[in-house]
Each structure stands twice: as C-alpha cells, then as structure tokens.
Design a protein around this motif. Structure first.
Motif, PDB file in Angstrom:
ATOM      1  N   LEU A  32     -25.380   7.526  13.168  1.00  0.00           N
ATOM      2  CA  LEU A  32     -24.944   6.921  14.436  1.00  0.00           C
ATOM      3  C   LEU A  32     -23.484   6.489  14.342  1.00  0.00           C
ATOM      4  CD1 LEU A  32     -28.138   4.849  15.287  1.00  0.00           C
ATOM      5  CD2 LEU A  32     -27.294   6.877  16.503  1.00  0.00           C
ATOM      6  N   ASN A  33     -23.081   5.923  13.216  1.00  0.00           N
ATOM      7  CA  ASN A  33     -21.672   5.559  13.038  1.00  0.00           C
ATOM      8  C   ASN A  33     -20.774   6.785  13.152  1.00  0.00           C
ATOM      9  OD1 ASN A  33     -22.228   2.832  12.645  1.00  0.00           O
ATOM     10  ND2 ASN A  33     -22.259   3.003  10.422  1.00  0.00           N
ATOM     11  N   ASP A  34     -21.175   7.883  12.500  1.00  0.00           N
ATOM     12  CA  ASP A  34     -20.379   9.110  12.557  1.00  0.00           C
ATOM     13  C   ASP A  34     -20.300   9.646  13.985  1.00  0.00           C
ATOM     14  OD1 ASP A  34     -19.909   9.049   9.824  1.00  0.00           O
ATOM     15  OD2 ASP A  34     -21.550  10.424   9.350  1.00  0.00           O
ATOM     16  N   LEU A  35     -21.433   9.689  14.671  1.00  0.00           N
ATOM     17  CA  LEU A  35     -21.434  10.177  16.051  1.00  0.00           C
ATOM     18  C   LEU A  35     -20.582   9.284  16.940  1.00  0.00           C
ATOM     19  CD1 LEU A  35     -25.173  11.243  16.434  1.00  0.00           C
ATOM     20  CD2 LEU A  35     -23.181  12.757  16.245  1.00  0.00           C
ATOM     21  N   SER A  36     -20.678   7.982  16.741  1.00  0.00           N
ATOM     22  CA  SER A  36     -19.888   7.043  17.529  1.00  0.00           C
ATOM     23  C   SER A  36     -18.397   7.253  17.301  1.00  0.00           C
ATOM     24  CB  SER A  36     -20.282   5.607  17.169  1.00  0.00           C
ATOM     25  OG  SER A  36     -19.488   4.677  17.854  1.00  0.00           O
ATOM     26  N   SER A  37     -18.013   7.536  16.059  1.00  0.00           N
ATOM     27  CA  SER A  37     -16.586   7.731  15.781  1.00  0.00           C
ATOM     28  C   SER A  37     -16.060   9.008  16.436  1.00  0.00           C
ATOM     29  CB  SER A  37     -16.315   7.732  14.274  1.00  0.00           C
ATOM     30  OG  SER A  37     -16.792   8.899  13.664  1.00  0.00           O
ATOM     31  N   HIS A  38     -16.929   9.998  16.659  1.00  0.00           N
ATOM     32  CA  HIS A  38     -16.504  11.246  17.294  1.00  0.00           C
ATOM     33  C   HIS A  38     -16.620  11.223  18.812  1.00  0.00           C
ATOM     34  CE1 HIS A  38     -15.769  13.808  13.800  1.00  0.00           C
ATOM     35  NE2 HIS A  38     -16.756  13.146  13.220  1.00  0.00           N
ATOM     36  N   PHE A  39     -17.616  10.498  19.345  1.00  0.00           N
ATOM     37  CA  PHE A  39     -17.907  10.595  20.782  1.00  0.00           C
ATOM     38  C   PHE A  39     -17.758   9.290  21.542  1.00  0.00           C
ATOM     39  CE2 PHE A  39     -20.545  13.865  18.690  1.00  0.00           C
ATOM     40  CZ  PHE A  39     -19.955  14.988  19.251  1.00  0.00           C
ATOM     41  N   GLY A  40     -17.555   8.179  20.847  1.00  0.00           N
ATOM     42  CA  GLY A  40     -17.492   6.902  21.546  1.00  0.00           C
ATOM     43  C   GLY A  40     -18.883   6.423  21.903  1.00  0.00           C
ATOM     44  N   GLN A  41     -19.064   6.052  23.156  1.00  0.00           N
ATOM     45  CA  GLN A  41     -20.324   5.467  23.616  1.00  0.00           C
ATOM     46  C   GLN A  41     -21.494   6.428  23.436  1.00  0.00           C
ATOM     47  OE1 GLN A  41     -20.448   2.279  24.686  1.00  0.00           O
ATOM     48  NE2 GLN A  41     -22.663   2.446  24.775  1.00  0.00           N
ATOM     49  N   LEU A  42     -22.570   5.919  22.836  1.00  0.00           N
ATOM     50  CA  LEU A  42     -23.788   6.705  22.628  1.00  0.00           C
ATOM     51  C   LEU A  42     -24.913   6.159  23.489  1.00  0.00           C
ATOM     52  CD1 LEU A  42     -23.876   6.800  18.701  1.00  0.00           C
ATOM     53  CD2 LEU A  42     -22.722   8.403  20.241  1.00  0.00           C
TER      54      LEU A  42
ATOM     55  N   ASN B  16     -37.123   9.081  13.617  1.00  0.00           N
ATOM     56  CA  ASN B  16     -36.487  10.009  14.543  1.00  0.00           C
ATOM     57  C   ASN B  16     -36.030   9.277  15.793  1.00  0.00           C
ATOM     58  OD1 ASN B  16     -38.822  11.782  13.159  1.00  0.00           O
ATOM     59  ND2 ASN B  16     -37.073  13.072  13.660  1.00  0.00           N
ATOM     60  N   MET B  17     -35.008   9.825  16.403  1.00  0.00           N
ATOM     61  CA  MET B  17     -34.515   9.319  17.678  1.00  0.00           C
ATOM     62  C   MET B  17     -33.724  10.421  18.364  1.00  0.00           C
ATOM     63  SD  MET B  17     -31.351   6.855  16.402  1.00  0.00           S
ATOM     64  CE  MET B  17     -31.177   6.095  17.993  1.00  0.00           C
ATOM     65  N   VAL B  18     -33.360  10.192  19.627  1.00  0.00           N
ATOM     66  CA  VAL B  18     -32.501  11.105  20.376  1.00  0.00           C
ATOM     67  C   VAL B  18     -31.305  10.314  20.879  1.00  0.00           C
ATOM     68  CG1 VAL B  18     -32.312  12.536  22.464  1.00  0.00           C
ATOM     69  CG2 VAL B  18     -34.348  12.705  21.015  1.00  0.00           C
ATOM     70  N   VAL B  19     -30.146  10.960  20.815  1.00  0.00           N
ATOM     71  CA  VAL B  19     -28.881  10.357  21.248  1.00  0.00           C
ATOM     72  C   VAL B  19     -28.263  11.265  22.305  1.00  0.00           C
ATOM     73  CG1 VAL B  19     -26.546   9.748  20.504  1.00  0.00           C
ATOM     74  CG2 VAL B  19     -28.481   9.261  19.012  1.00  0.00           C
ATOM     75  N   GLY B  20     -27.726  10.666  23.351  1.00  0.00           N
ATOM     76  CA  GLY B  20     -26.983  11.405  24.362  1.00  0.00           C
ATOM     77  C   GLY B  20     -25.512  11.066  24.272  1.00  0.00           C
ATOM     78  N   VAL B  21     -24.655  12.093  24.417  1.00  0.00           N
ATOM     79  CA  VAL B  21     -23.207  11.883  24.421  1.00  0.00           C
ATOM     80  C   VAL B  21     -22.581  12.808  25.452  1.00  0.00           C
ATOM     81  CG1 VAL B  21     -23.165  11.234  21.972  1.00  0.00           C
ATOM     82  CG2 VAL B  21     -22.631  13.588  22.618  1.00  0.00           C
ATOM     83  N   ASP B  22     -21.391  12.445  25.866  1.00  0.00           N
ATOM     84  CA  ASP B  22     -20.576  13.305  26.720  1.00  0.00           C
ATOM     85  C   ASP B  22     -19.450  13.858  25.862  1.00  0.00           C
ATOM     86  OD1 ASP B  22     -22.036  12.825  29.102  1.00  0.00           O
ATOM     87  OD2 ASP B  22     -21.002  10.910  29.338  1.00  0.00           O
ATOM     88  N   THR B  23     -19.214  15.168  25.975  1.00  0.00           N
ATOM     89  CA  THR B  23     -18.226  15.801  25.113  1.00  0.00           C
ATOM     90  C   THR B  23     -17.566  16.987  25.794  1.00  0.00           C
ATOM     91  OG1 THR B  23     -17.872  16.806  22.931  1.00  0.00           O
ATOM     92  CG2 THR B  23     -19.944  17.325  24.041  1.00  0.00           C
ATOM     93  N   ASP B  24     -16.372  17.329  25.290  1.00  0.00           N
ATOM     94  CA  ASP B  24     -15.718  18.562  25.718  1.00  0.00           C
ATOM     95  C   ASP B  24     -15.753  19.609  24.608  1.00  0.00           C
ATOM     96  OD1 ASP B  24     -13.868  17.439  23.984  1.00  0.00           O
ATOM     97  OD2 ASP B  24     -12.207  17.453  25.404  1.00  0.00           O
TER      98      ASP B  24
ATOM     99  N   LEU C 200     -19.851  21.705  18.115  1.00  0.00           N
ATOM    100  CA  LEU C 200     -20.856  20.662  17.882  1.00  0.00           C
ATOM    101  C   LEU C 200     -21.728  20.991  16.673  1.00  0.00           C
ATOM    102  CD1 LEU C 200     -22.003  19.915  21.535  1.00  0.00           C
ATOM    103  CD2 LEU C 200     -20.794  18.343  20.006  1.00  0.00           C
ATOM    104  N   VAL C 201     -22.198  22.226  16.587  1.00  0.00           N
ATOM    105  CA  VAL C 201     -23.056  22.630  15.473  1.00  0.00           C
ATOM    106  C   VAL C 201     -22.304  22.467  14.152  1.00  0.00           C
ATOM    107  CG1 VAL C 201     -24.257  24.598  14.423  1.00  0.00           C
ATOM    108  CG2 VAL C 201     -24.518  24.130  16.869  1.00  0.00           C
ATOM    109  N   SER C 202     -21.044  22.864  14.119  1.00  0.00           N
ATOM    110  CA  SER C 202     -20.226  22.701  12.903  1.00  0.00           C
ATOM    111  C   SER C 202     -20.050  21.226  12.556  1.00  0.00           C
ATOM    112  CB  SER C 202     -18.851  23.352  13.081  1.00  0.00           C
ATOM    113  OG  SER C 202     -18.976  24.740  13.193  1.00  0.00           O
ATOM    114  N   LEU C 203     -19.775  20.416  13.566  1.00  0.00           N
ATOM    115  CA  LEU C 203     -19.609  18.977  13.347  1.00  0.00           C
ATOM    116  C   LEU C 203     -20.899  18.373  12.796  1.00  0.00           C
ATOM    117  CD1 LEU C 203     -18.080  16.280  13.617  1.00  0.00           C
ATOM    118  CD2 LEU C 203     -18.901  16.195  16.002  1.00  0.00           C
ATOM    119  N   PHE C 204     -22.034  18.734  13.372  1.00  0.00           N
ATOM    120  CA  PHE C 204     -23.311  18.176  12.917  1.00  0.00           C
ATOM    121  C   PHE C 204     -23.604  18.583  11.474  1.00  0.00           C
ATOM    122  CE2 PHE C 204     -24.985  18.194  17.572  1.00  0.00           C
ATOM    123  CZ  PHE C 204     -24.096  17.186  17.882  1.00  0.00           C
ATOM    124  N   LYS C 205     -23.300  19.828  11.116  1.00  0.00           N
ATOM    125  CA  LYS C 205     -23.501  20.270   9.724  1.00  0.00           C
ATOM    126  C   LYS C 205     -22.611  19.467   8.775  1.00  0.00           C
ATOM    127  CE  LYS C 205     -25.024  25.036  10.520  1.00  0.00           C
ATOM    128  NZ  LYS C 205     -26.404  24.685  10.484  1.00  0.00           N
TER     129      LYS C 205
END
Length: 176
Positions: free
Chosen positions: A23-33, A53-61, A67-72
């Motif tokens: 979540l910290n990593d996703l927040s640093s890339h996308f801001g608000q989760l 398990n959980m699901v996160v929603g983000v807005d991205t360009d 995204l797949v590369s970032l997640f890996k």
C-alpha cells in the motif's frame, strides 16, 4: 485522461507487513488509494498459510503494460521471487483486475477471470465498487457477490489499519 484501475493485493508470508508495504508503494506512485476491507482466506490451489487479501482502486495515466511492469517491480522489491510458481506462498501479489471497462487478453487478461471465481477478489471488489458493472457479463459486482456460492471458499473480514502517507514519506519509509 485518467483511467480507473482496480488491483488485488494478497500475501500469506508476514501478510500484514507486506500488505502495508504494498500500500505504501502504491500510494507513492498513485497518491490517493480507494481501499476495500482486508479479508483472510484459506490458500486456494495449494496447502499453505491463510492469505490476507484486499482490492485497491486508483486513477492513473499509465498504460496496462506500464502497470504490469510496475506491479512486478513492487512485488520483487517486497521479496517476491521471480519465476515462483503460481500456487505458492508469497510475500506480495499484485494483480491488475480492471482497467476502466476494457476487455483484452494482451498484455494481460482484463477483466481478470478470477474476479468471477475467487471470493477473496469478488467480495472486496463488490465492497469497493458495488454498482460497477463487469464488462463481460454485464452484471454489477454487488449482484455477482450476492449470487456467489459462499460455500466455495471461506473468507472473513479482519481488522486492519493502514494510514495513507504522503508520497515523500512513503519513499522514505520504503528506503529504510
């Protein structure tokens, strides 16, 4: 233009630690989760410790490939072994579930098939976006969850606390 994407997070090795790190990593890339609750479930497809398990929603360009590369990369930064088998214990698993209402098989399958088959994806998805309609079956996630055979997989919500930090703080935390 920004796209709304939904990501599943899962872990069964020090799961609370690695979910928070993810979540910290996703927040640093996308801001608000946008966050679902966290659910504990038994391992599916192999014998192993329970997963969180959980699901996160983000807005991205970012594109799907980006995204797949970032997640890996985030998975690897959190101790996930490259080439590890699919049904195995893991520190962090990030899967792109939806990219707007796109349906594609390349570079990954979207919407991800396990949305319809795994309670640990469908329940948090229904919680986070109950009125959103699955682009292939044309049914809302809440209705899909309501109609899901709850005897297929056991899972239950658990208390989980994570405080969204600013991108600068997340970078500092992750570099420690």
């Amino acid at each position: 233009m920004l796209s709304r994407v939904y990501i599943s997070l899962g872990s069964n090795i020090e799961p609370e630690r690695y979910l928070k790190s993810g979540l910290n990593d996703l927040s640093s890339h996308f801001g608000q989760l946008l966050l679902s609750s966290v659910y504990e479930s038994e391992a599916v497809g192999f014998e192993g410790s329970n997963f969180l398990n959980m699901v996160v929603g983000v807005d991205t360009d970012l594109s799907i490939s980006e995204l797949v590369s970032l997640f890996k990369q985030i998975e690897q930064d959190n101790g996930r072994l490259v080439g590890a088998k699919k049904f195995a214990s893991r520190t962090l698993d990030l899967d792109l579930l939806l990219y707007d209402d796109m349906a594609t098989l390349d570079p990954v399958e979207l919407p991800r098939a396990e949305i319809l088959t795994n309670a640990f994806v469908l329940w948090p998805m229904a919680e986070l976006a109950p009125d959103l309609v699955h682009p292939l079956v044309d049914i809302s996630y809440q209705t899909l969850w309501d109609e899901y055979d709850k005897n297929q997989q056991r899972l239950w919500p658990i208390p989980f606390s994570w405080t969204q930090v600013q991108a600068d703080e997340a970078s500092m935390i992750n570099s420690l």
